[in-house]
Design a protein around this motif. Sequence first.
Motif, PDB file in Angstrom:
ATOM      1  N   MET A   1      86.801  42.876  53.799  1.00 56.84           N
ATOM      2  CA  MET A   1      87.117  41.635  53.120  1.00 56.84           C
ATOM      3  C   MET A   1      86.892  40.472  54.088  1.00 56.84           C
ATOM      4  O   MET A   1      87.166  40.599  55.270  1.00 56.84           O
ATOM      5  N   MET A   2      86.435  39.346  53.588  1.00 61.29           N
ATOM      6  CA  MET A   2      86.207  38.181  54.435  1.00 61.29           C
ATOM      7  C   MET A   2      87.162  37.070  54.023  1.00 61.29           C
ATOM      8  O   MET A   2      87.491  36.916  52.860  1.00 61.29           O
ATOM      9  N   LYS A  18      92.051  44.777  54.337  1.00 66.87           N
ATOM     10  CA  LYS A  18      92.256  44.923  52.901  1.00 66.87           C
ATOM     11  C   LYS A  18      93.740  44.884  52.551  1.00 66.87           C
ATOM     12  O   LYS A  18      94.144  44.235  51.587  1.00 66.87           O
ATOM     13  N   ALA A  19      94.575  45.541  53.320  1.00 65.57           N
ATOM     14  CA  ALA A  19      96.020  45.568  53.053  1.00 65.57           C
ATOM     15  C   ALA A  19      96.613  44.166  53.089  1.00 65.57           C
ATOM     16  O   ALA A  19      97.489  43.823  52.282  1.00 65.57           O
ATOM     17  N   ASN A  20      96.132  43.324  54.016  1.00 65.56           N
ATOM     18  CA  ASN A  20      96.636  41.950  54.103  1.00 65.56           C
ATOM     19  C   ASN A  20      96.223  41.126  52.889  1.00 65.56           C
ATOM     20  O   ASN A  20      97.001  40.307  52.387  1.00 65.56           O
ATOM     21  N   VAL A  21      94.995  41.331  52.430  1.00 66.09           N
ATOM     22  CA  VAL A  21      94.521  40.620  51.237  1.00 66.09           C
ATOM     23  C   VAL A  21      95.324  41.040  50.020  1.00 66.09           C
ATOM     24  O   VAL A  21      95.776  40.209  49.229  1.00 66.09           O
ATOM     25  N   LEU A  22      95.543  42.336  49.859  1.00 66.85           N
ATOM     26  CA  LEU A  22      96.316  42.833  48.716  1.00 66.85           C
ATOM     27  C   LEU A  22      97.752  42.326  48.758  1.00 66.85           C
ATOM     28  O   LEU A  22      98.316  41.961  47.724  1.00 66.85           O
ATOM     29  N   ALA A  23      98.348  42.279  49.933  1.00 74.48           N
ATOM     30  CA  ALA A  23      99.712  41.755  50.066  1.00 74.48           C
ATOM     31  C   ALA A  23      99.760  40.284  49.662  1.00 74.48           C
ATOM     32  O   ALA A  23     100.676  39.845  48.967  1.00 74.48           O
TER      33      ALA A  23
END
Length: 110
Positions: A1-2, A18-23
């Motif tokens: 992810m960017m 990805k986990a940070n984006v989903l959070a």
Amino acid sequence: MMRIAAELGDSVAAPVEKANVLAMLNEVTTLEDVRNLASDEDVEKWQSAIANHLINVKDEISLDKLQRVLQMPMVEVWLGLLLGGFTLEQRGDFYHNHNVWVKSSPSYYQ
């Protein structure tokens, strides 16, 4: 992810887990949350450009033509439309910008 961030008028992209984006997305529950995500951008300028052009074209234009005429990146046009109270109408296949039509909405002008 960017992740894209504005620095001195330039866009900078950097990897984001990805986990940070989903959070982060789990925390987005309202239109105000979306506006806050775009806080570094000049969304009001984009909305104004769109609204002014719609006045000149009698309130309806295809998305791809609007983007070409305004000479703005598509992401700015989409954010301006989605956060600006404009009405979008699908006329054909889902994944084609030329099948999305934009109409002005009275909510933008209030």
